[in-house]
Design an enzyme around this catalytic site. Sequence first.
Site, PDB file in Angstrom:
ATOM      1  N   LYS A 209     -37.312   0.811  97.213  1.00  0.00           N
ATOM      2  CA  LYS A 209     -36.707  -0.523  97.199  1.00  0.00           C
ATOM      3  C   LYS A 209     -37.765  -1.626  97.253  1.00  0.00           C
ATOM      4  CE  LYS A 209     -32.284   0.994  99.188  1.00  0.00           C
ATOM      5  NZ  LYS A 209     -31.280   0.735 100.259  1.00  0.00           N
TER       6      LYS A 209
ATOM      7  N   TYR B 285     -24.388  -0.108  93.096  1.00  0.00           N
ATOM      8  CA  TYR B 285     -23.731  -0.276  94.394  1.00  0.00           C
ATOM      9  C   TYR B 285     -22.231  -0.548  94.265  1.00  0.00           C
ATOM     10  CZ  TYR B 285     -28.211   0.000  96.800  1.00  0.00           C
ATOM     11  OH  TYR B 285     -29.411   0.442  97.317  1.00  0.00           O
TER      12      TYR B 285
ATOM     13  N   ASN C 108     -34.347  -1.072 103.795  1.00  0.00           N
ATOM     14  CA  ASN C 108     -34.566   0.250 104.399  1.00  0.00           C
ATOM     15  C   ASN C 108     -35.315   1.209 103.471  1.00  0.00           C
ATOM     16  OD1 ASN C 108     -32.518   0.753 102.602  1.00  0.00           O
ATOM     17  ND2 ASN C 108     -31.091   1.588 104.098  1.00  0.00           N
TER      18      ASN C 108
ATOM     19  N   HIS D   8     -33.620   4.488  98.411  1.00  0.00           N
ATOM     20  CA  HIS D   8     -32.268   4.932  98.060  1.00  0.00           C
ATOM     21  C   HIS D   8     -32.364   6.381  97.611  1.00  0.00           C
ATOM     22  CE1 HIS D   8     -28.289   5.080  96.140  1.00  0.00           C
ATOM     23  NE2 HIS D   8     -28.896   5.807  95.227  1.00  0.00           N
TER      24      HIS D   8
ATOM     25  N   GLU E  78     -25.822   8.176  88.795  1.00  0.00           N
ATOM     26  CA  GLU E  78     -26.883   7.230  89.166  1.00  0.00           C
ATOM     27  C   GLU E  78     -28.124   7.432  88.298  1.00  0.00           C
ATOM     28  OE1 GLU E  78     -25.771   6.595  93.895  1.00  0.00           O
ATOM     29  OE2 GLU E  78     -27.676   7.507  93.341  1.00  0.00           O
TER      30      GLU E  78
HETATM   31  P1  IDP Z   1     -27.379   4.887 102.174  1.00  0.00           P
HETATM   32  O1  IDP Z   1     -28.411   4.085 101.406  1.00  0.00           O
HETATM   33  O2  IDP Z   1     -27.971   5.516 103.419  1.00  0.00           O
HETATM   34  O3  IDP Z   1     -26.633   5.859 101.317  1.00  0.00           O
HETATM   35  P2  IDP Z   1     -24.985   3.226 102.118  1.00  0.00           P
HETATM   36  O4  IDP Z   1     -23.957   3.203 103.187  1.00  0.00           O
HETATM   37  O5  IDP Z   1     -24.657   3.916 100.832  1.00  0.00           O
HETATM   38  O6  IDP Z   1     -26.325   3.839 102.756  1.00  0.00           O
HETATM   39  O7  IDP Z   1     -25.390   1.709 101.818  1.00  0.00           O
HETATM   40  C1  IDP Z   1     -26.145   1.402 100.681  1.00  0.00           C
HETATM   41  C2  IDP Z   1     -27.199   0.400 101.075  1.00  0.00           C
HETATM   42  O8  IDP Z   1     -26.562  -0.804 101.490  1.00  0.00           O
HETATM   43  C3  IDP Z   1     -28.053   0.791 102.285  1.00  0.00           C
HETATM   44  O9  IDP Z   1     -29.140   1.622 101.941  1.00  0.00           O
HETATM   45  C4  IDP Z   1     -28.520  -0.556 102.784  1.00  0.00           C
HETATM   46  O10 IDP Z   1     -29.626  -1.044 102.034  1.00  0.00           O
HETATM   47  C5  IDP Z   1     -27.302  -1.438 102.513  1.00  0.00           C
HETATM   48  N1  IDP Z   1     -26.448  -1.561 103.685  1.00  0.00           N
HETATM   49  C6  IDP Z   1     -25.648  -0.605 104.212  1.00  0.00           C
HETATM   50  N2  IDP Z   1     -24.978  -1.062 105.288  1.00  0.00           N
HETATM   51  C7  IDP Z   1     -25.366  -2.366 105.437  1.00  0.00           C
HETATM   52  C8  IDP Z   1     -25.027  -3.401 106.368  1.00  0.00           C
HETATM   53  O11 IDP Z   1     -24.219  -3.213 107.295  1.00  0.00           O
HETATM   54  N3  IDP Z   1     -25.643  -4.602 106.190  1.00  0.00           N
HETATM   55  C9  IDP Z   1     -26.540  -4.845 105.180  1.00  0.00           C
HETATM   56  N4  IDP Z   1     -26.874  -3.891 104.287  1.00  0.00           N
HETATM   57  C10 IDP Z   1     -26.303  -2.677 104.405  1.00  0.00           C
HETATM   58 MG    MG Z   2     -25.337   5.524  99.732  1.00  0.00          MG
END
Ligand code: IDP
Ligand code: MG
Length: 139
Positions: free
Chosen positions: A9, A49, A112, A115, A126
């Site tokens: 990212k 997304y 974070n 992905h 994807e």
């Molecule tokens: P993942 O990346 O661990 O699969 P997902 O729930 O699929 O997590 O969420 C996709 C991405 O959305 C996350 O990697 C993160 O960057 C972002 N994200 C998830 N939850 C939150 C939140 O509560 N606030 C802001 N960004 C979030």
């Molecule tokens: Mg995810």
Amino acid sequence: MERSLVLIKPDAVARGLSGTIIGRLERQGLKLVALKMLQPDKPLAQQLYAPHQDKPFFESLVTYISSSPIVAAVFEGEGAVALIRQVMGATDPAQAQAGTIRGDYGLDIERNVIHGSDSVDTAEGEISLFFTEDEILSY
Ligand code: IDP
Ligand code: MG
């Protein structure tokens, strides 16, 4: 053989962590079979997304992912999807264990680092957003 989409990212590319993250996945025995750098446009980010389109963070997430270059990769291996999820760590870096990529490098729940596809089914869809079949190499 199972494949997964990995995206490094914007926060991680900007901090010079691309090589470190690719190296960690390679050291797990995963095979790198496709790689490119790009800055996703908003429509691509929205497609990636789409499962989160009703979430309050969707707009911010799409803006973030399309804000700056990312590295996209396909890794292949037995159980690659689950293995990558394990090495990535929990979505929120504050909850991710030390030694996981997010635990070690994540800044906050949005920034974070990485992905990784969450299932074999979603991985195929994807991957096709970022790579054509002839960009995925066999060796
Ligand atoms: P993942 O990346 O661990 O699969 P997902 O729930 O699929 O997590 O969420 C996709 C991405 O959305 C996350 O990697 C993160 O960057 C972002 N994200 C998830 N939850 C939150 C939140 O509560 N606030 C802001 N960004 C979030
Ligand atoms: Mg995810």
